[in-house]
Design an enzyme around this catalytic site. Sequence first.
Site: not given
Length: 713
Positions: A390, A394, A396, A509
């Site tokens: 999908l 960074g 995974g 983030d």
Amino acid sequence: MSSPVLAQPPISRPNCQSNCGGIEIPYPFGIGTGCYINDGWFQIMCDNSTGNPKPFLNRNNLEVLEISAEEGTLKVRNPITFSNCSNKPISRPTANLEGTPFAYSQKNIFTAVGCGVRALITSNSNGDTISSGCKSECSISTNNSSGRNSCQTALPSFLFDFNTSFQDFENQTRSSCNYAFLADRDWFANNSTNFSAIREMDNVPVVLEWSLFHSTTDVYGTFLEVNATMISFRPFCDTYNDSYSINESLRLKCSCGGGYEGNPYLLEGCQDINECELPNRCFEPNICMNVNGGYGCSPPPKSNSQVNVIFIGIGSGLGFLFLLIASWWLYKVIKKRKAIKQKAKLFKQNGGLLLEQQLSSGEVNVEKIKLFNSKELETATDHFNVDRILGQGGQGTVYKGMLTDGRIVAVKKSKVVDGGEVAQFINEIVILSQINHRNVVKLMGCCLETEVPLLVYEFIPKGTIYQYLHQQNEEFQLTWKMRLRIAAEVAGALSYLHSAAGFPIYHRDIKSTNILLDEEYRAKVADFGTSRSVSIDQTHLTTIVHGTFGYLDPEYFQSSQFTDKSDVYSFGVVLVELLTGEKPVSLARSPEVRGLVAYFNFSMEENRLFDIVDAQVKVEGITEDVLAVATLAKRCLDLSGRRRPTMKEVAMELEWIQKSVKASKLQQNQEEVEYVRNEVTGDCPWDVASESTGSGFDGGTASSKDSLPLLPY
């Protein structure tokens, strides 16, 4: 001549070349990848350059003449050393075997040929000097074909390299040509009567002993592989030590043992010899009967001989079957224990102990976390098929999967390689287990039994808002109303994290790629790998700067202190993205406004906001509402964190703007309905009929009946 056997035992690994130029290549030697033991010394190269294939040891380039796995020997070509012989080189180096699995065997003999000469063989193996030699006196006869004018000596043990030299002794007159060589004793016995023929040669066969170093990984595997079937096929492996072994490691030798024949370094490599096929096994009238590892002599059967033979056959078959079952059971037990140890190792490696600490401390909501097994997730993702990916980032790779109960999930395969990233992975579990909010992606469980850890989330089907804002999508576009609702939902989720959760959580983030849309296009905040929770009285985190360029708080970048206002800044960038449809960083813009924040602030200062607002927002949005959102975004992007609003204030202001938009829409719809009613209830009845007919066939103004569904808007 080899003994007859019941079946030809294998000599090499399956699908491997077992012959080169008529010379058999038994395992642990082999030709090609995977065909020799995991040690380059046993690799054989089959040279076809001359048209006549010849095998060579790959690492020391010795031509191989014969290999015996049972005796642990091989024969190679060894140069003859000449002195004062015409058309012959003075000296040629012999193979130095120090530090290798090979050694010169005592099955060789050192021979010198000449008149009045002393031939010395000198070795400096392992720092010790070893010398041996012999003296060859001159005979009266000049004919040397019978072996006169020659001498021989045996070899010292553990000889790995040697040099040959010649010396005169006493008053003997040295002949014009002398030569010496180390050769296979059996070969020399067959050729000793023809020294003149040997003198014309350049090389003679020499016997090398070889063994496996027990310290190598592949040898351990071989040792276990052999002993796992020791009951059924009887290979015997033994270890021994000598002062010349590499790093003082043990050497390993295997043999099939009496009554068996074949290659003891292979599974099923040793097979029983049928001694009864050899002559004179038993005296008459006794009958020879073959058994595993030997044979027996029994008297001839009497009247019930056939019954006895049947019972003996059944007993032997049952015994052999029992041994096979026992061997299979032992193999399964070893394999199961190995799998359990591997899973325990991966559990520890992937942060299992750290997660247990969090569980024992009560920081993880155990009821929300399910521990999946690796097989279940491999089946769900079709063994992590690339077609199921999908997205990648960074932290995974995320795969789409379906559980056995039919639920669709997103499986995040983490890129964990060291302790710091393990801590991030466990941190994401801890953070998500404490969050219960409709606009935050729900964590369903995790798996720690695999090479890299796995997280299982609810599946969010509609992708990220980044895709809808910055990638071409003509089928569906975000309306102004949807953008405003998404902004309010994300602000509400962040407000919850900052002030309504058990204790404050900083996302760290926030960006458009971490905001997903569900089937109803509701916002879901995702990716908590770098998030941190803080105590209630704690105002900031001091960390290594982490974030995405274009969203990173400048104040945090300079001070390394992350506060709740740092999340506010990142959200402000997302808010500007929703307003303008512009990327956070774009090389298409001039260098001074390459960053979206600088571009937005410049446009606000120049009173040119609507020059950069997205076309859809410009058409659908009311000027006052767009200005209100832009002003809020500018406050979020203030360089001073103290002057920025809190996420709670941001969420409340966005909700107020949403309500004003709804109110203005409702008022607009009511005015349209009132206008239609006035038209319908005019003074002239024939005008009503005419208007109604026109709207029905000419596509004109809608009737009051058509306008009614707009009221609840």
